[in-house]
Design an enzyme around this catalytic site. Structure first.
Site, PDB file in Angstrom:
ATOM      1  N   TYR A   1       0.848  -1.194   0.000  1.00  0.00           N
ATOM      2  CA  TYR A   1       0.000   0.000   0.000  1.00  0.00           C
ATOM      3  C   TYR A   1       0.878   1.237   0.000  1.00  0.00           C
ATOM      4  O   TYR A   1       1.676   1.410  -0.899  1.00  0.00           O
ATOM      5  CB  TYR A   1      -0.980  -0.061   1.178  1.00  0.00           C
ATOM      6  CG  TYR A   1      -2.117   0.916   1.040  1.00  0.00           C
ATOM      7  CD1 TYR A   1      -2.907   0.934  -0.107  1.00  0.00           C
ATOM      8  CD2 TYR A   1      -2.399   1.831   2.043  1.00  0.00           C
ATOM      9  CE1 TYR A   1      -3.943   1.841  -0.250  1.00  0.00           C
ATOM     10  CE2 TYR A   1      -3.445   2.746   1.914  1.00  0.00           C
ATOM     11  CZ  TYR A   1      -4.206   2.742   0.759  1.00  0.00           C
ATOM     12  OH  TYR A   1      -5.227   3.641   0.621  1.00  0.00           O
TER      13      TYR A   1
ATOM     14  N   LYS B   1     -20.995 -19.580  -8.317  1.00  0.00           N
ATOM     15  CA  LYS B   1     -20.337 -19.483  -9.623  1.00  0.00           C
ATOM     16  C   LYS B   1     -18.858 -19.148  -9.442  1.00  0.00           C
ATOM     17  O   LYS B   1     -17.985 -19.698 -10.134  1.00  0.00           O
ATOM     18  CB  LYS B   1     -21.017 -18.400 -10.448  1.00  0.00           C
ATOM     19  CG  LYS B   1     -20.699 -18.453 -11.927  1.00  0.00           C
ATOM     20  CD  LYS B   1     -21.555 -19.474 -12.631  1.00  0.00           C
ATOM     21  CE  LYS B   1     -21.393 -19.375 -14.135  1.00  0.00           C
ATOM     22  NZ  LYS B   1     -22.329 -20.251 -14.849  1.00  0.00           N
TER      23      LYS B   1
ATOM     24  N   ASP C   1     -25.815 -18.638 -19.480  1.00  0.00           N
ATOM     25  CA  ASP C   1     -27.110 -19.294 -19.653  1.00  0.00           C
ATOM     26  C   ASP C   1     -27.415 -19.547 -21.127  1.00  0.00           C
ATOM     27  O   ASP C   1     -28.059 -20.531 -21.485  1.00  0.00           O
ATOM     28  CB  ASP C   1     -28.225 -18.452 -19.035  1.00  0.00           C
ATOM     29  CG  ASP C   1     -28.000 -18.212 -17.555  1.00  0.00           C
ATOM     30  OD1 ASP C   1     -27.682 -19.171 -16.856  1.00  0.00           O
ATOM     31  OD2 ASP C   1     -28.125 -17.060 -17.111  1.00  0.00           O
TER      32      ASP C   1
ATOM     33  N   ASN D   1     -34.367 -28.853 -15.833  1.00  0.00           N
ATOM     34  CA  ASN D   1     -33.921 -29.183 -14.478  1.00  0.00           C
ATOM     35  C   ASN D   1     -34.936 -28.673 -13.459  1.00  0.00           C
ATOM     36  O   ASN D   1     -35.490 -27.590 -13.638  1.00  0.00           O
ATOM     37  CB  ASN D   1     -32.548 -28.545 -14.218  1.00  0.00           C
ATOM     38  CG  ASN D   1     -31.440 -29.575 -14.230  1.00  0.00           C
ATOM     39  OD1 ASN D   1     -31.654 -30.723 -13.866  1.00  0.00           O
ATOM     40  ND2 ASN D   1     -30.265 -29.158 -14.647  1.00  0.00           N
TER      41      ASN D   1
END
Length: 754
Positions: free
Chosen positions: A37, A92, A160, A287
């Protein structure tokens, strides 16, 4: 408890959720924090300000994906909103990390307007190397993905839509191959016309299917040009409108070769399956309940029904985790600007090829030891197959480079090695050895050659170019087993029942006659694969040998010790395990052979283990272990390792650092070694650990493996006059292949030394 209660407990267990942030650089000192930092961080900031591409060099951007959702179409749950979708998005992230070592920030947006989502995601481009859109309802998802792809210069992928397309596309390639039907001759029927169905139909066309032979059905029936002209379907469904009579799903399925279900459970009956063409292909992917159950579809007909579902409890699960982690891995590693059609096709083709290969034992065991062999019940690889990473990511990266989507270049072989390193240090280390082996393969005897694992290992050894295997065993059994496994190769076989082995029996008698072995007994012994293989290696008809898969270690070791013996500079053999951790490798000896070695044996074991370490490109640093540090306890037990260390330090031919006796933590903890014991001849932690006796060595390596998270490779036998290695009973095919590589490199180095 049921699955729901178990899942709630799993997620709320401290710390809540499934992901966390961890540091990748040291943060132990004030200087570390100054570099991480203020004030040190200013330097990389200024470099990036001058050249934004430097963000890939100085930050985690190149390995960071944003998983973005508004929770409007969560699988099986529907529109549950952004906040409620967070467990899915965290999940995910878990899959990205577990399967491809990609880091994820999950981003849940409480927005329904596509324009709001597009602007928000576009503004986050400096943060991420790629964007994975998830669980956004149709038709908005089409617009969002298309706009983001246009406006962003990093990969954007709506899983998807494209995930199911790619995975089922791989399944279609193999199903068509098994059924003997060309892709462009297939009549394909879709049940469902949402985002996933439309993307899948488009992708099948990219793979070679004929668009004019695709019939799509929604809840109102077949999508026809008449319905499209009447405004009954949206613009996305119109793409697959056909000039055919109107009808329902049953009408569409009559005579079809392929059914693709992306709709609702239980809408297909056995009569509809019976109406399909010969050897139909049925992908019922709704599903959790498929359009028709696996068993109902199979029982509906007498010919071959190739069936896939979205469920893990049936063969051929279409699971998106086979796609997105590896597609993003390849895209990120060439800094692709997009995930284009060529990259998706490359992923599907790579998955299809992989399903045709022999399946590793570890994968078979993970799925309950069910047979996994290319055919109607196995057309898609399993998600837990680690080879998916090495097949799909390089294929995607190559396609990105070939199609002009890549901003970086990769050399394929080197890239595969980098990917292997992501899965663990042991794979990285074994790649070093296997590459050496492939540079000059040697003849390798597999003494238990009619065992199924040995046959499969021989096939992989040939396929990878590691060695020229010679299988000892029944010729008929070996060939029959290879055929049943679908292994297309012709291995060299030495059958003790058929081949003339008189010369080998004569040599065995010559070697053992002073040990009481008669010529007749030698003839009987040579029918044992361990004795036959040992004599073949001793006479130079083979360069190396593996055995032990079907025998206890001592009985497997006895024949090579009697026939080949130890090397000229060795009086004892020893068993060594290489243990790999995330950022460290250690060699442990002796763990299999010598019960109570004296100082001379310990010194010899250390020298041979140091030589072994160098075959893995590891510079050896040897520590003799005890419960004492440098004479803090003095008795007969601590004296042996102390004296062994002195012997090696005084040997002018020893060109590696060695010290002892020392406790195990002293040997491996740098602060102790260089602080408390700064006088030690080791200026870095030891990587060759020599244990005072067999009991300690065996116990230690197993504890490190089971509780310390180490991966073990071995045992590797050192000190033999010729390369011989003894497997452990129950070893897997990959262990045999790995040890084959070690044996070949051993043979190469002995040849170079002559």
């Amino acid at each position: 408890m049921g699955i729901e209660e178990d899942s709630l407990d799993y997620h709320r267990r401290e710390p809540p959720g499934k992901i966390e942030i961890s540091t990748t650089k040291p943060t132990n000192t004030q200087r570390d924090l100054s570099l991480a930092y203020s004030p040190g961080v200013a330097a990389p900031c200024l470099e990036i300000a001058d050249d934004p591409d430097e963000a890939y060099a100085y930050t985690a951007k190149g390995n960071l994906v944003g998983v973005v959702s508004n929770g409007s179409a969560v699988l099986g749950l529907g529109d549950i909103g952004a906040q409620a979708s967070k467990p899915v998005m965290e999940g995910k992230g878990v899959l990205f990390k577990r399967f491809a070592d990609i880091d994820v920030f999950d981003i849940e947006l409480d927005r329904t307007d596509p324009e709001d989502i597009i602007q928000t995601v576009t503004a986050m481009e400096p943060t991420f190397g790629g964007i994975n859109l998830e669980d956004i309802k149709a038709p908005e998802c089409f617009e969002i993905e298309e706009r983001l792809r246009e406006e962003m210069s990093i990969p954007v992928f709506h899983d998807d839509q494209h995930g199911t397309a790619i995975i089922s596309g791989a399944a279609l390639l193999n199903a068509a191959d098994i059924a003997g039907k060309p892709l462009d001759d297939l009549d394909i029927v879709f049940s469902g016309a949402g985002a996933s169905a439309i993307a899948t139909a488009r992708f099948y066309v990219s793979l070679g299917a004929d668009r004019e032979r695709i019939t799509m059905c929604d809840s109102s029936g077949i999508i026809t040009t008449g319905r499209a002209e009447a405004g009954d379907v949206n613009e996305f469904k119109q793409e697959f409108a056909r000039d055919v009579p109107e009808g329902d799903l049953a009408d569409a399925m009559a005579g079809a070769d392929v059914f693709v279900g992306l709709s609702a459970g239980g809408i297909v009956d056995q009569g509809m399956v019976r109406s399909m063409a010969d050897d139909p292909i049925i992908f019922a992917m709704a599903n959790p309940d498929p359009e028709i159950s696996y068993h109902d579809a199979k029982e509906a007909r007498d010919d071959t029904v190739i069936m896939a579902t979205g469920r893990s409890d049936y063969p051929n699960q279409v699971n998106n985790v086979l796609g997105f982690p590896f597609i993003f891995r390849g895209a990120l590693d060439v800094r692709a600007t997009e995930i284009n059609e060529a990259m998706k096709v490359a992923a599907a083709e790579a998955l299809a090829r992989l399903a045709r290969q022999d399946v590793p034992d570890a994968v078979v065991k993970a799925y309950g030891d069910q047979p996994l062999q290319y055919g109607p019940e196995y057309i898609i690889p399993k998600p837990l197959d680690p080879r998916v990473l090495f097949e799909v990511a390089p294929a995607v990266a190559r396609a990105a480079m070939d199609s002009g989507a890549a901003r970086g270049e990769l050399e394929t072989d080197a890239y595969v090695e980098r990917l292997e390193a992501r899965l663990g240090k042991s794979r990285e280390m074994m790649r070093v050895v296997l590459n050496k082996a492939k540079s000059d393969p040697k003849r390798l005897v597999l003494a238990e050659g009619d065992d199924e694992k040995m046959i499969r290992a021989a096939y992989q050894i040939v396929e990878q170019g590691v060695a020229h295997p010679v299988l000892i065993g029944s010729r008929e059994t070996i060939r029959r087993t290879a055929d049943s496994l679908g292994l297309d190769f012709e291995p060299e076989i030495v059958d003790p029942e058929e081949d003339g082995l008189e010369a080998y029996a004569d040599r065995l008698h010559e070697l053992r006659r002073r040990k009481g072995v008669t010529r007749r007994e030698a003839g009987e012994l040579i029918e044992d694969g361990n004795y036959l293989g040992s004599v073949m290696v001793e006479m130079g008809d083979a360069d190396a040998m593996l055995t032990g898969l079907m025998h206890h270690y001592p009985s497997a070791l006895r024949p090579p010790l009697q026939v080949i013996g130890t090397a000229a500079d060795a009086n004892y053999a020893a068993g060594v395990y290489m243990l790999t951790f995330k950022n460290r490798v250690v060699f442990c000896a002796d763990a299999t052979v010598n019960l109570a070695p004296d100082e001379e044996v310990l010194a010899e074991i250390a020298s041979h283990t140091a030589e072994l370490a160098r075959r893995f490109n590891v510079d050896p640093r040897v520590a003799f272990l005890s419960y004492s540090d440098f004479g803090s306890v003095r008795n007969e037990g601590t004296a042996k390792p102390r004296q062994a260390a002195r012997m090696l330090r005084s040997d002018p031919d020893v060109d590696f650092p060695v010290d002892g006796e020392m406790q195990a933590d002293t040997a491996v903890v740098e602060e102790m070694l260089t602080g408390t014991y700064s006088f030690s001849d080791l200026d870095e932690p030891a990587n060759v650990l020599v244990f005072p006796n067999l009991e300690a060595g065996n116990i230690a390596y197993k504890l490190l493996q089971r509780l310390g998270g180490a991966e073990a490779i071995g045992p590797m036998l050192v000190g033999m006059d010729r390369p011989v290695h003894v497997l452990q009973r129950g070893d897997e095919v990959k262990d045999i292949v790995n040890l084959a590589g070690v044996a070949v490199v051993d043979a190469q180095e002995r040849e170079n030394d002559r």
